[in-house]
Design an enzyme around this catalytic site. Structure first.
Site, mmCIF file in Angstrom:
data_model
loop_
_atom_site.group_PDB
_atom_site.id
_atom_site.type_symbol
_atom_site.label_atom_id
_atom_site.label_comp_id
_atom_site.label_asym_id
_atom_site.label_seq_id
_atom_site.Cartn_x
_atom_site.Cartn_y
_atom_site.Cartn_z
ATOM 1 N N GLU A 99 125.086 -39.454 24.081
ATOM 2 C CA GLU A 99 124.248 -40.141 23.094
ATOM 3 C C GLU A 99 125.047 -41.204 22.362
ATOM 4 O OE1 GLU A 99 122.182 -37.533 20.379
ATOM 5 O OE2 GLU A 99 122.845 -35.819 21.559
ATOM 6 N N PHE A 148 128.325 -26.569 12.799
ATOM 7 C CA PHE A 148 128.349 -26.778 11.348
ATOM 8 C C PHE A 148 127.484 -25.737 10.663
ATOM 9 C CE2 PHE A 148 129.262 -30.808 13.348
ATOM 10 C CZ PHE A 148 130.320 -31.289 12.608
ATOM 11 N N ASN A 184 119.963 -42.165 24.371
ATOM 12 C CA ASN A 184 120.425 -41.186 25.359
ATOM 13 C C ASN A 184 120.485 -41.782 26.763
ATOM 14 O OD1 ASN A 184 119.442 -39.635 22.994
ATOM 15 N ND2 ASN A 184 119.923 -37.869 24.266
ATOM 16 N N ILE A 242 124.545 -47.048 18.067
ATOM 17 C CA ILE A 242 125.077 -48.406 17.987
ATOM 18 C C ILE A 242 125.128 -48.836 16.530
ATOM 19 C CG2 ILE A 242 124.757 -50.790 18.756
ATOM 20 C CD1 ILE A 242 123.131 -49.651 21.134
ATOM 21 N N TYR A 258 113.763 -48.096 24.351
ATOM 22 C CA TYR A 258 113.706 -47.236 25.545
ATOM 23 C C TYR A 258 113.491 -48.113 26.768
ATOM 24 C CZ TYR A 258 113.190 -43.284 22.354
ATOM 25 O OH TYR A 258 113.396 -42.347 21.382
ATOM 26 N N THR A 280 120.196 -42.047 18.245
ATOM 27 C CA THR A 280 121.148 -42.083 19.357
ATOM 28 C C THR A 280 120.413 -42.406 20.642
ATOM 29 O OG1 THR A 280 120.887 -39.715 19.796
ATOM 30 C CG2 THR A 280 122.694 -40.370 18.318
ATOM 31 N N LYS A 282 114.952 -38.759 13.374
ATOM 32 C CA LYS A 282 114.064 -38.008 12.489
ATOM 33 C C LYS A 282 114.829 -37.072 11.560
ATOM 34 C CE LYS A 282 110.514 -36.780 15.156
ATOM 35 N NZ LYS A 282 110.360 -35.531 15.834
ATOM 36 N N ARG A 332 137.208 -36.773 18.046
ATOM 37 C CA ARG A 332 137.337 -35.323 17.794
ATOM 38 C C ARG A 332 136.505 -34.545 18.806
ATOM 39 N NH1 ARG A 332 132.536 -33.478 15.604
ATOM 40 N NH2 ARG A 332 131.191 -35.124 14.817
HETATM 41 P P1 ADP Z 1 115.744 -39.623 21.288
HETATM 42 O O1 ADP Z 1 115.805 -38.166 21.044
HETATM 43 O O2 ADP Z 1 114.581 -40.019 22.158
HETATM 44 O O3 ADP Z 1 117.036 -40.163 21.783
HETATM 45 P P2 ADP Z 1 116.399 -40.652 18.661
HETATM 46 O O4 ADP Z 1 115.749 -40.162 17.416
HETATM 47 O O5 ADP Z 1 117.808 -40.242 18.961
HETATM 48 O O6 ADP Z 1 115.438 -40.281 19.859
HETATM 49 O O7 ADP Z 1 116.316 -42.220 18.621
HETATM 50 C C1 ADP Z 1 116.918 -42.945 19.656
HETATM 51 C C2 ADP Z 1 116.214 -44.252 19.937
HETATM 52 O O8 ADP Z 1 116.213 -45.076 18.775
HETATM 53 C C3 ADP Z 1 116.970 -45.037 20.985
HETATM 54 O O9 ADP Z 1 116.609 -44.672 22.307
HETATM 55 C C4 ADP Z 1 116.552 -46.478 20.660
HETATM 56 O O10 ADP Z 1 115.374 -46.804 21.360
HETATM 57 C C5 ADP Z 1 116.298 -46.437 19.153
HETATM 58 N N1 ADP Z 1 117.347 -47.059 18.304
HETATM 59 C C6 ADP Z 1 117.100 -47.964 17.326
HETATM 60 N N2 ADP Z 1 118.225 -48.356 16.727
HETATM 61 C C7 ADP Z 1 119.259 -47.698 17.334
HETATM 62 C C8 ADP Z 1 120.682 -47.724 17.161
HETATM 63 N N3 ADP Z 1 121.275 -48.497 16.220
HETATM 64 N N4 ADP Z 1 121.444 -46.933 17.967
HETATM 65 C C9 ADP Z 1 120.851 -46.169 18.899
HETATM 66 N N5 ADP Z 1 119.510 -46.105 19.119
HETATM 67 C C10 ADP Z 1 118.698 -46.871 18.345
HETATM 68 N N1 RBF Z 2 126.181 -32.488 17.395
HETATM 69 C C1 RBF Z 2 126.825 -31.310 17.221
HETATM 70 O O1 RBF Z 2 126.234 -30.258 17.385
HETATM 71 N N2 RBF Z 2 128.161 -31.278 16.898
HETATM 72 C C2 RBF Z 2 128.881 -32.413 16.686
HETATM 73 O O2 RBF Z 2 130.076 -32.324 16.378
HETATM 74 C C3 RBF Z 2 128.221 -33.677 16.832
HETATM 75 N N3 RBF Z 2 128.878 -34.838 16.639
HETATM 76 C C4 RBF Z 2 128.217 -36.033 16.754
HETATM 77 C C5 RBF Z 2 128.875 -37.221 16.516
HETATM 78 C C6 RBF Z 2 128.230 -38.442 16.622
HETATM 79 C C7 RBF Z 2 128.978 -39.709 16.334
HETATM 80 C C8 RBF Z 2 126.858 -38.484 16.990
HETATM 81 C C9 RBF Z 2 126.126 -39.774 17.113
HETATM 82 C C10 RBF Z 2 126.184 -37.295 17.247
HETATM 83 C C11 RBF Z 2 126.841 -36.061 17.134
HETATM 84 N N4 RBF Z 2 126.187 -34.857 17.357
HETATM 85 C C12 RBF Z 2 126.833 -33.654 17.203
HETATM 86 C C13 RBF Z 2 124.884 -34.871 18.035
HETATM 87 C C14 RBF Z 2 123.700 -34.739 17.170
HETATM 88 O O3 RBF Z 2 123.454 -33.372 17.032
HETATM 89 C C15 RBF Z 2 122.578 -35.410 17.963
HETATM 90 O O4 RBF Z 2 122.703 -36.794 17.863
HETATM 91 C C16 RBF Z 2 121.232 -34.986 17.549
HETATM 92 O O5 RBF Z 2 121.065 -33.655 17.887
HETATM 93 C C17 RBF Z 2 120.157 -35.795 18.224
HETATM 94 O O6 RBF Z 2 120.089 -35.574 19.593
HETATM 95 MG MG MG Z 3 118.905 -39.563 20.860
#
Ligand code: ADP
Ligand code: RBF
Ligand code: MG
Length: 167
Positions: free
Chosen positions: A86, A116, A36, A89, A98, A34, A28, A111
């Site tokens: 998290e 930020f 989880n 992909i 899910y 990501t 969003k 890293r």
């Molecule tokens: P949440 O906070 O529930 O993890 P996200 O906004 O991070 O919600 O969205 C994650 C969900 O999006 C995953 O659990 C999966 O079902 C879906 N999803 C769809 N495409 C991808 C992708 N390329 N990588 C990771 N998750 C993906």
């Molecule tokens: N969140 C941070 O607060 N600091 C980071 O340096 C950071 N690095 C990330 C790197 C990658 C490749 C990904 C996928 C996520 C990272 N996030 C980081 C997490 C990000 O805040 C998180 O995916 C969202 O908050 C959704 O849970």
């Molecule tokens: Mg997530």
């Protein structure tokens, strides 16, 4: 700051778990979903795997093996109270998954986690991480793990920890 060599010590690291609901802001707010992992997978991390950003390979259920980037830690920008793992992909699934089984192999460290000034800074840094992962995973040394027995359908292994590079 954690040196690359220290971070590489526990790699490759293999783990598996079900995709659970996270904080609900990955796709969003950032445009980067990501998947989880549940608490038991996060709590099962060995000491050698420090918080930070990693890259490697991921497989959903019986699907193909894709590139991935993973963030491990407390997401300083969002001040999370809970440690998370998290996985983003590098594939367009067009749908949520899910409850699916997610197998991952962490092969490299990018890293440490950072804070930020703005959300845009976080997003552009994550995009840079994705580019880094995409490039690193093209190398022969990393492709070896894509074909690891861990990802084979007949694999009995639920979990392999700590630098098992045997085939
Ligand atoms: P949440 O906070 O529930 O993890 P996200 O906004 O991070 O919600 O969205 C994650 C969900 O999006 C995953 O659990 C999966 O079902 C879906 N999803 C769809 N495409 C991808 C992708 N390329 N990588 C990771 N998750 C993906
Ligand atoms: N969140 C941070 O607060 N600091 C980071 O340096 C950071 N690095 C990330 C790197 C990658 C490749 C990904 C996928 C996520 C990272 N996030 C980081 C997490 C990000 O805040 C998180 O995916 C969202 O908050 C959704 O849970
Ligand atoms: Mg997530």
């Amino acid at each position: 700051m954690l040196g690359r060599n220290v971070a590489m010590k526990g790699l490759p690291y293999f783990t598996v778990g079900k995709v659970v609901k996270g904080f609900g802001r990955g796709s969003k707010d950032l445009g980067i979903p990501t998947a989880n992992f549940p608490d038991e997978v996060v709590n099962g991390l060995p000491e050698e795997i420090h918080t930070g950003v990693y890259y490697g390979w991921a497989k959903l259920d019986n699907g193909p093996v894709h590139k991935m980037v993973m963030s491990i830690g407390w997401n300083p920008y969002f001040r999370n109270v809970k440690k998370s793992m998290e996985t983003h992909i590098l594939n367009d699934f067009g749908t949520d998954f899910y409850g699916s089984q997610l197998k991952v192999c962490l092969t490299g460290y990018i890293r440490p986690e950072m804070d930020f000034r703005t959300l845009d800074d976080l997003i552009s840094t994550i995009k840079h991480d994705i580019d880094t992962a995409d490039r690193q995973l093209e190398t022969a040394a990393m492709k070896i793990f894509k074909d690891h027995s861990f990802f084979q359908p007949e694999s009995k292994e639920d979990k392999i920890v700590n630098g098992d590079t045997s085939h």
